[in-house]
Design a protein around this motif. Structure first.
Motif, PDB file in Angstrom:
ATOM      1  N   VAL A   1      56.442  55.711  20.041  1.00 43.39           N
ATOM      2  CA  VAL A   1      57.302  56.241  21.102  1.00 43.39           C
ATOM      3  C   VAL A   1      56.556  57.333  21.862  1.00 43.39           C
ATOM      4  N   GLN A   2      56.645  57.301  23.177  1.00 40.37           N
ATOM      5  CA  GLN A   2      56.084  58.349  24.024  1.00 40.37           C
ATOM      6  C   GLN A   2      57.212  58.962  24.839  1.00 40.37           C
ATOM      7  N   VAL A   3      57.359  60.292  24.747  1.00 40.68           N
ATOM      8  CA  VAL A   3      58.389  61.002  25.502  1.00 40.68           C
ATOM      9  C   VAL A   3      57.694  61.903  26.506  1.00 40.68           C
ATOM     10  N   THR A   4      58.020  61.738  27.774  1.00 41.21           N
ATOM     11  CA  THR A   4      57.333  62.496  28.819  1.00 41.21           C
ATOM     12  C   THR A   4      57.814  63.948  28.852  1.00 41.21           C
ATOM     13  N   GLY A   5      57.017  64.807  29.466  1.00 42.51           N
ATOM     14  CA  GLY A   5      57.227  66.250  29.420  1.00 42.51           C
ATOM     15  C   GLY A   5      58.602  66.699  29.884  1.00 42.51           C
ATOM     16  N   MET A   6      59.104  67.742  29.231  1.00 41.75           N
ATOM     17  CA  MET A   6      60.359  68.409  29.551  1.00 41.75           C
ATOM     18  C   MET A   6      61.590  67.541  29.321  1.00 41.75           C
ATOM     19  N   SER A   7      61.449  66.478  28.548  1.00 45.12           N
ATOM     20  CA  SER A   7      62.593  65.615  28.252  1.00 45.12           C
ATOM     21  C   SER A   7      63.367  66.148  27.054  1.00 45.12           C
ATOM     22  N   LEU A   8      64.683  65.941  27.069  1.00 44.51           N
ATOM     23  CA  LEU A   8      65.551  66.275  25.937  1.00 44.51           C
ATOM     24  C   LEU A   8      66.059  64.986  25.316  1.00 44.51           C
ATOM     25  N   VAL A   9      65.803  64.806  24.030  1.00 50.70           N
ATOM     26  CA  VAL A   9      66.207  63.592  23.318  1.00 50.70           C
ATOM     27  C   VAL A   9      67.343  63.949  22.368  1.00 50.70           C
ATOM     28  N   THR A  10      68.499  63.340  22.580  1.00 53.29           N
ATOM     29  CA  THR A  10      69.673  63.637  21.761  1.00 53.29           C
ATOM     30  C   THR A  10      70.149  62.449  20.944  1.00 53.29           C
ATOM     31  N   ASN A  11      69.501  61.302  21.112  1.00 56.39           N
ATOM     32  CA  ASN A  11      69.839  60.117  20.328  1.00 56.39           C
ATOM     33  C   ASN A  11      68.561  59.500  19.775  1.00 56.39           C
ATOM     34  N   SER A  12      68.673  58.797  18.659  1.00 52.97           N
ATOM     35  CA  SER A  12      67.509  58.139  18.064  1.00 52.97           C
ATOM     36  C   SER A  12      66.913  57.118  19.026  1.00 52.97           C
ATOM     37  N   ILE A  13      65.605  56.949  18.941  1.00 49.08           N
ATOM     38  CA  ILE A  13      64.888  55.950  19.729  1.00 49.08           C
ATOM     39  C   ILE A  13      64.271  54.970  18.743  1.00 49.08           C
TER      40      ILE A  13
END
Length: 346
Positions: free
Chosen positions: A289-301
């Motif tokens: 998984v790649q999450v781009t900058g300044m992202s907020l993750v609140t659920n599973s990926i």
């Protein structure tokens, strides 16, 4: 302080080390690495980005590390490699003065418990404190002012830069690099509220770092509440990162600066978290998984891929208009549902 002589290698030696194709004199020696524009005779330069191809013809380097596609335009001896940047990364360590100096032993001002086990060729800097039950394997370097708490272990070839803190019961694998100001094994943020006050929950677990882990300056990895916080092999953590208690990070993942991960979240193998990413607690991120900058993750990926959240920058006047629209989205969605239902019923 005694430093080793400046590193010097033949092109043949370097080509063999990174499995590159050598075009030129294998006995030509280089003693430094530099960019194409800054290189002088005696330096090895590298070309890893096509944007800098325009500087290749005028470089003063003695040799250049290049992709085979650019080899014919190189004006000097060259090392050809499909991934020149990776080759540069491997060679950079050969010219690092920190890794090419003799160990200095234990400084007289260091406080080392007689119960600590210290391996061969270990350097312990000024004003370090090593508590009872600590085990430091061979070839480790402990920078000045660092603290290693009771029953902590440090694997072979690891380096603590100045003012690193390892709390008690921490396990660090081989060849780890911990930069100044990082804190490994502090208490996790665990409290129970009785309606009026917070009751502290003792953090009884530890922290386990795998082999080849690097932790940037002023980053914190909290100890587990019961089990351990686990950082896998080859994980790279940038500066000012916060990893909460009982987080697990899979092998070879990388976290850029100012990432924050809340408690008990599990990050898979080979994940990339951009700068300023926030992960809520008790989530799972799949491998890749790649999450781009300044992202907020609140659920599973649960599927690999690239994920983002938030909005891009815009003028303040445009943002103010959009902020009003954001508040209206729920009502607009309800109205749209009613309209669609009316069409179906017509």
């Amino acid at each position: 302080m005694k430093s080793a002589a400046p590193a010097s290698y033949t092109l043949g030696e370097l080509a063999e080390r990174i499995e590159a194709r050598l075009v030129g004199d294998p006995d030509l020696r280089v003693s430094g690495l530099a960019t194409l524009t800054d290189a002088a005779p005696g330096d090895l330069a590298f070309l890893a980005n096509r944007a800098y191809l325009k500087y290749l013809a005028d470089t003063r380097a003695s040799a250049v590390l290049v992709h085979p596609a650019h080899g014919e335009t190189c004006p000097c001896p060259r090392l050809e490699l499909d991934n020149p940047y990776l080759g540069y990364a491997k060679l950079s360590r050969l010219f690092d003065p920190l890794t090419n100096r003799d160990p200095q032993g234990v400084h007289p001002s260091a406080v080392v418990s007689p119960d600590a086990v210290i391996g061969a060729r270990v350097e312990i800097g000024a004003h370090c404190v090593i508590e009872a039950g600590v085990e430091i394997a061979d070839d480790c370097v402990i920078g000045a002012g660092s603290f290693i708490g009771a029953d902590t272990t440090l694997g072979q070839g690891s380096r603590l830069h100045a003012n690193v803190t390892l709390y008690h019961g921490v396990s660090v694998g081989q060849r780890a690099i911990l930069h100044s100001g990082c804190v490994i094994g502090g208490d996790g943020f665990g409290f129970a509220h009785d309606g009026a006050h917070w009751e502290k929950i003792a953090q009884l677990g530890g922290v386990c770092l795998g082999d080849d882990v690097e932790v940037g300056s002023c980053s914190s990895i909290d100890r587990g509440a019961l089990g351990d916080t686990l950082i896998g092999n080859g994980v790279k953590i940038d500066s000012q990162v916060q990893i909460a208690h009982n987080v697990q990070i899979g092998d070879h993942s990388a976290l850029a600066g100012c990432v924050g991960i809340a408690g008990s979240t599990k990050v898979g193998r080979h994940c990339l978290l951009g700068g300023g990413v926030g992960l809520s607690g008790h989530l799972t991120l799949a491998d890749g998984v790649q999450v781009t900058g300044m992202s907020l993750v609140t659920n599973s990926i649960l599927e690999p891929g690239v994920y983002s959240s938030g909005t891009g920058s815009m003028s303040n006047s445009q943002w103010r208009k959009n902020a009003v629209r954001f508040k209206q989205l729920d009502e607009i969605a309800k109205r749209l549902t009613r309209l669609e239902r009316g069409r179906r019923d017509a």
